[in-house]
Enzyme design. Structure first.
Site, mmCIF file in Angstrom:
data_model
loop_
_atom_site.group_PDB
_atom_site.id
_atom_site.type_symbol
_atom_site.label_atom_id
_atom_site.label_comp_id
_atom_site.label_asym_id
_atom_site.label_seq_id
_atom_site.Cartn_x
_atom_site.Cartn_y
_atom_site.Cartn_z
ATOM 1 C CE LYS A 71 -4.105 -1.695 2.359
ATOM 2 N NZ LYS A 71 -5.144 -1.415 3.346
ATOM 3 C CG ASP A 107 -8.080 0.779 3.245
ATOM 4 O OD1 ASP A 107 -8.857 -0.122 2.881
ATOM 5 O OD2 ASP A 107 -6.847 0.693 3.142
#
Ligand code: ATR
Length: 276
Positions: A71, A107
């Site tokens: 990420k 997210d």
């Protein structure tokens, strides 16, 4: 809807290590099937973020979900990171448009949407446990909604650094038992893996919050959520957040509204849970 693969099938996938237990293929393939799209979503086990982005350009892969440990690493491999990616410092979604790689982070939206399904966030306060990558996304999301945020972490300096950067408060982790807020979100690893059965809050501490969410989803009901349920609190599981971040990914890639019911059904089926 029939499902076929041919020369025009669009390819999507998740890049991470490990990914063999990822729940994302079940959700996204079900969405493609439901909407009759000629597309398929696979799991690619790799920690080579640079190579995966090169492959995306070279093979014309349309979209990636990005997970641990990639990420943060993909941020400097993409052409256009959006504002949330820059602020959070992590990208969990990439789309390839004509060889140009665009990145976003869903997210934070997943966390916020899961909370908003159960409660109004406007004018509320929250305590976020943890100061790692997941905490950054959750803190960013809560601040986007105007929530007053306090970060509580085992290593206080990390909480203080995050709090300085985002403009919120920092306290040591045990202090979360002594303060109160409308929302509590656990982003620490306490409750999963080798820390399964442990709880970041005392039974008394749980009483200080109205809504308690854990981003951990295996186990689905962590010790924290069990205590919250026993105390009659509003409980939000990590699978709720996972579903909402996946819906946002699908919409980012395809520009189409994600079929929420189908994706939720797929998630229930693959996890064996009747409710998320
Ligand atoms: P992620 O990307 O999922 O946020 P991370 O960056 O490794 O993962 O962060 C893990 C978080 O869990 C950190 O806040 C960590 O606290 P420290 O900063 O003090 O390390 C927290 N954590 C991990 N194990 C913990 C434990 N046994 N007790 C309390 N907090 C713990």
């Amino acid at each position: 809807m029939s499902f076929h693969i041919d020369a025009n099938t669009a390819l999507y996938g998740i890049i991470g290590k490990p990914v063999s237990h990822s729940l994302s293929p079940a959700m996204h393939n079900e969405a493609f099937r439901e909407l009759g799209m000629n597309a398929v979503y696979l799991a690619f086990e790799t920690d080579d973020a640079k190579g995966a982005c090169l492959a995306m350009r070279c093979l014309g892969i349309k979209g990636y979900s990005v997970t641990i440990p990639n990420k943060e690493k993909v941020v400097c491999e993409i052409d256009s990171p959006d504002e949330p990616v820059k602020r959070i410092g992590a990208c969990n979604t990439i789309k390839n448009q004509g060889g140009r790689l665009y990145g976003t982070n869903t997210d934070w939206l997943g966390a916020v949407k899961a909370l908003e399904k159960q409660t109004d966030l406007k004018g509320k306060d929250a305590v976020v446990l943890g100061a790692g990558g997941s905490a950054r996304a959750v803190v960013f999301g809560l601040l986007e909604r105007g929530v007053e945020v306090t970060v509580a972490n085992r290593t206080l300096e990390k909480a203080q650094r995050l709090a300085r950067e985002f403009g919120c408060k920092a306290i040591p982790l045990p202090e979360a038992n002594n303060v109160s807020a409308h929302v509590l979100v656990n982003t620490t690893s306490v409750g999963m893996g080798s820390l399964k059965g442990l709880c970041p809050l005392s039974k008394k501490g749980v009483q200080n919050y109205d809504v308690i969410m854990d981003i951990v989803y295996s186990p689905l009901y962590t010790e924290l959520l069990k205590r919250a349920q026993e105390a009659g609190k509003i409980v939000i599981t990590g699978l709720q957040m996972l579903l909402f971040q996946a819906l946002a990914q699908f919409e980012y890639w395809t520009g189409q509204k994600a079929p929420e019911d189908s994706m939720e059904k797929a998630l229930k089926m693959v996890t064996g849970h009747d409710t998320l």
